[in-house]
Design a protein around this motif. Sequence first.
Motif, PDB file in Angstrom:
ATOM      1  N   PRO A 157       0.813  -1.219   0.000  1.00  0.00           N
ATOM      2  CA  PRO A 157       0.000   0.000   0.000  1.00  0.00           C
ATOM      3  C   PRO A 157       0.844   1.266   0.000  1.00  0.00           C
ATOM      4  O   PRO A 157       1.969   1.272   0.502  1.00  0.00           O
ATOM      5  N   VAL A 158       0.300   2.305  -0.566  1.00  0.00           N
ATOM      6  CA  VAL A 158       0.960   3.611  -0.582  1.00  0.00           C
ATOM      7  C   VAL A 158       0.241   4.528   0.397  1.00  0.00           C
ATOM      8  O   VAL A 158      -0.967   4.669   0.342  1.00  0.00           O
ATOM      9  N   TYR A 159       1.009   5.118   1.292  1.00  0.00           N
ATOM     10  CA  TYR A 159       0.442   6.044   2.259  1.00  0.00           C
ATOM     11  C   TYR A 159       0.819   7.459   1.876  1.00  0.00           C
ATOM     12  O   TYR A 159       1.935   7.711   1.441  1.00  0.00           O
ATOM     13  N   GLU A 160      -0.129   8.353   2.045  1.00  0.00           N
ATOM     14  CA  GLU A 160       0.130   9.741   1.720  1.00  0.00           C
ATOM     15  C   GLU A 160       0.174  10.553   3.008  1.00  0.00           C
ATOM     16  O   GLU A 160      -0.669  10.386   3.884  1.00  0.00           O
ATOM     17  N   TYR A 161       1.173  11.412   3.085  1.00  0.00           N
ATOM     18  CA  TYR A 161       1.358  12.235   4.277  1.00  0.00           C
ATOM     19  C   TYR A 161       1.395  13.701   3.884  1.00  0.00           C
ATOM     20  O   TYR A 161       1.779  14.056   2.771  1.00  0.00           O
ATOM     21  N   CYS A 171       2.798  17.441   5.562  1.00  0.00           N
ATOM     22  CA  CYS A 171       3.533  18.110   6.620  1.00  0.00           C
ATOM     23  C   CYS A 171       2.665  19.207   7.222  1.00  0.00           C
ATOM     24  O   CYS A 171       2.064  19.994   6.497  1.00  0.00           O
ATOM     25  N   THR A 172       2.612  19.248   8.543  1.00  0.00           N
ATOM     26  CA  THR A 172       1.810  20.277   9.195  1.00  0.00           C
ATOM     27  C   THR A 172       2.554  21.605   9.261  1.00  0.00           C
ATOM     28  O   THR A 172       1.972  22.626   9.583  1.00  0.00           O
ATOM     29  N   ALA A 173       3.838  21.581   8.949  1.00  0.00           N
ATOM     30  CA  ALA A 173       4.630  22.814   9.005  1.00  0.00           C
ATOM     31  C   ALA A 173       4.683  23.518   7.655  1.00  0.00           C
ATOM     32  O   ALA A 173       4.461  24.713   7.565  1.00  0.00           O
ATOM     33  N   CYS A 174       4.993  22.764   6.583  1.00  0.00           N
ATOM     34  CA  CYS A 174       5.172  23.409   5.279  1.00  0.00           C
ATOM     35  C   CYS A 174       4.150  22.940   4.248  1.00  0.00           C
ATOM     36  O   CYS A 174       4.198  23.351   3.102  1.00  0.00           O
ATOM     37  N   ASN A 175       3.219  22.080   4.664  1.00  0.00           N
ATOM     38  CA  ASN A 175       2.170  21.574   3.777  1.00  0.00           C
ATOM     39  C   ASN A 175       2.695  20.733   2.623  1.00  0.00           C
ATOM     40  O   ASN A 175       1.985  20.481   1.652  1.00  0.00           O
ATOM     41  N   ASN A 176       3.943  20.329   2.715  1.00  0.00           N
ATOM     42  CA  ASN A 176       4.479  19.411   1.719  1.00  0.00           C
ATOM     43  C   ASN A 176       3.738  18.077   1.806  1.00  0.00           C
ATOM     44  O   ASN A 176       3.497  17.556   2.895  1.00  0.00           O
ATOM     45  N   THR A 177       3.319  17.556   0.654  1.00  0.00           N
ATOM     46  CA  THR A 177       2.695  16.234   0.656  1.00  0.00           C
ATOM     47  C   THR A 177       3.598  15.253  -0.062  1.00  0.00           C
ATOM     48  O   THR A 177       4.261  15.598  -1.040  1.00  0.00           O
ATOM     49  N   PHE A 178       3.636  14.042   0.441  1.00  0.00           N
ATOM     50  CA  PHE A 178       4.479  13.022  -0.169  1.00  0.00           C
ATOM     51  C   PHE A 178       3.872  11.656   0.086  1.00  0.00           C
ATOM     52  O   PHE A 178       3.046  11.472   0.979  1.00  0.00           O
ATOM     53  N   GLU A 179       4.284  10.710  -0.736  1.00  0.00           N
ATOM     54  CA  GLU A 179       3.758   9.363  -0.612  1.00  0.00           C
ATOM     55  C   GLU A 179       4.871   8.420  -0.184  1.00  0.00           C
ATOM     56  O   GLU A 179       6.017   8.569  -0.597  1.00  0.00           O
ATOM     57  N   LEU A 180       4.489   7.463   0.624  1.00  0.00           N
ATOM     58  CA  LEU A 180       5.439   6.441   1.043  1.00  0.00           C
ATOM     59  C   LEU A 180       4.833   5.071   0.781  1.00  0.00           C
ATOM     60  O   LEU A 180       3.679   4.815   1.119  1.00  0.00           O
ATOM     61  N   ARG A 181       5.621   4.233   0.173  1.00  0.00           N
ATOM     62  CA  ARG A 181       5.195   2.855  -0.059  1.00  0.00           C
ATOM     63  C   ARG A 181       5.701   2.031   1.118  1.00  0.00           C
ATOM     64  O   ARG A 181       6.897   1.879   1.301  1.00  0.00           O
ATOM     65  N   GLN A 182       4.776   1.540   1.931  1.00  0.00           N
ATOM     66  CA  GLN A 182       5.170   0.881   3.166  1.00  0.00           C
ATOM     67  C   GLN A 182       4.435  -0.434   3.345  1.00  0.00           C
ATOM     68  O   GLN A 182       3.315  -0.616   2.870  1.00  0.00           O
ATOM     69  N   LYS A 183       5.100  -1.307   4.073  1.00  0.00           N
ATOM     70  CA  LYS A 183       4.409  -2.519   4.508  1.00  0.00           C
ATOM     71  C   LYS A 183       3.453  -2.153   5.640  1.00  0.00           C
ATOM     72  O   LYS A 183       3.608  -1.139   6.303  1.00  0.00           O
ATOM     73  N   PHE A 184       2.487  -3.037   5.881  1.00  0.00           N
ATOM     74  CA  PHE A 184       1.573  -2.804   6.983  1.00  0.00           C
ATOM     75  C   PHE A 184       2.320  -2.780   8.300  1.00  0.00           C
ATOM     76  O   PHE A 184       1.927  -2.126   9.250  1.00  0.00           O
ATOM     77  N   SER A 185       3.426  -3.490   8.359  1.00  0.00           N
ATOM     78  CA  SER A 185       4.169  -3.610   9.603  1.00  0.00           C
ATOM     79  C   SER A 185       5.141  -2.463   9.824  1.00  0.00           C
ATOM     80  O   SER A 185       5.697  -2.329  10.898  1.00  0.00           O
ATOM     81  N   ALA A 195      -5.249   6.638  -3.923  1.00  0.00           N
ATOM     82  CA  ALA A 195      -3.898   6.241  -4.296  1.00  0.00           C
ATOM     83  C   ALA A 195      -3.725   4.740  -4.104  1.00  0.00           C
ATOM     84  O   ALA A 195      -3.113   4.061  -4.915  1.00  0.00           O
ATOM     85  N   PHE A 196      -4.313   4.253  -3.046  1.00  0.00           N
ATOM     86  CA  PHE A 196      -4.172   2.834  -2.762  1.00  0.00           C
ATOM     87  C   PHE A 196      -4.839   1.989  -3.844  1.00  0.00           C
ATOM     88  O   PHE A 196      -4.270   1.036  -4.343  1.00  0.00           O
TER      89      PHE A 196
END
Length: 82
Positions: free
Chosen positions: A2-6, A8-22, A44-45
Motif C-alpha cells: 500500500p501507498v500512504y500519503e502524508y 507536513c503540518t509545518a510546510c504543507n508538503n505532501t508526499f507518498e510512502l510505499r510501506q508494509k503494513f508492519s 492512491a491505494f
Amino acid sequence: MPVYEYQCTACNNTFELRQKFSDEPATECPACGGTVRKLISSTAFSLKGGGWYTEGYGSSKSSDAPTCPSGGSCAGCPSAAA
Ligand SMILES: [Zn+2]
C-alpha cells in the motif's frame, strides 16, 4: 504494497510512502523535518495497489453496463467482440 500519503503540518508538503503494513508510519517531513500527518489515501491505494482490487472490481461489475466512454462500441470492448 500500500501507498500512504502524508502531509507536513509545518510546510504543507505532501508526499507518498510505499510501506508494509508492519512498517512504522512516517513522522518527519523529508523537506523540512516537521511533523507530518497521514492523509486518507484510498484513491492512491486503489490505483496503485494493483492486483486484488482490479480483479474484485472486474468481477463485481461483470453484469453491469460497460464503462467504455464510447458506450461499448470501441474495438477493445468485450461487448463489441461478443
Ligand atoms: Zn515540511
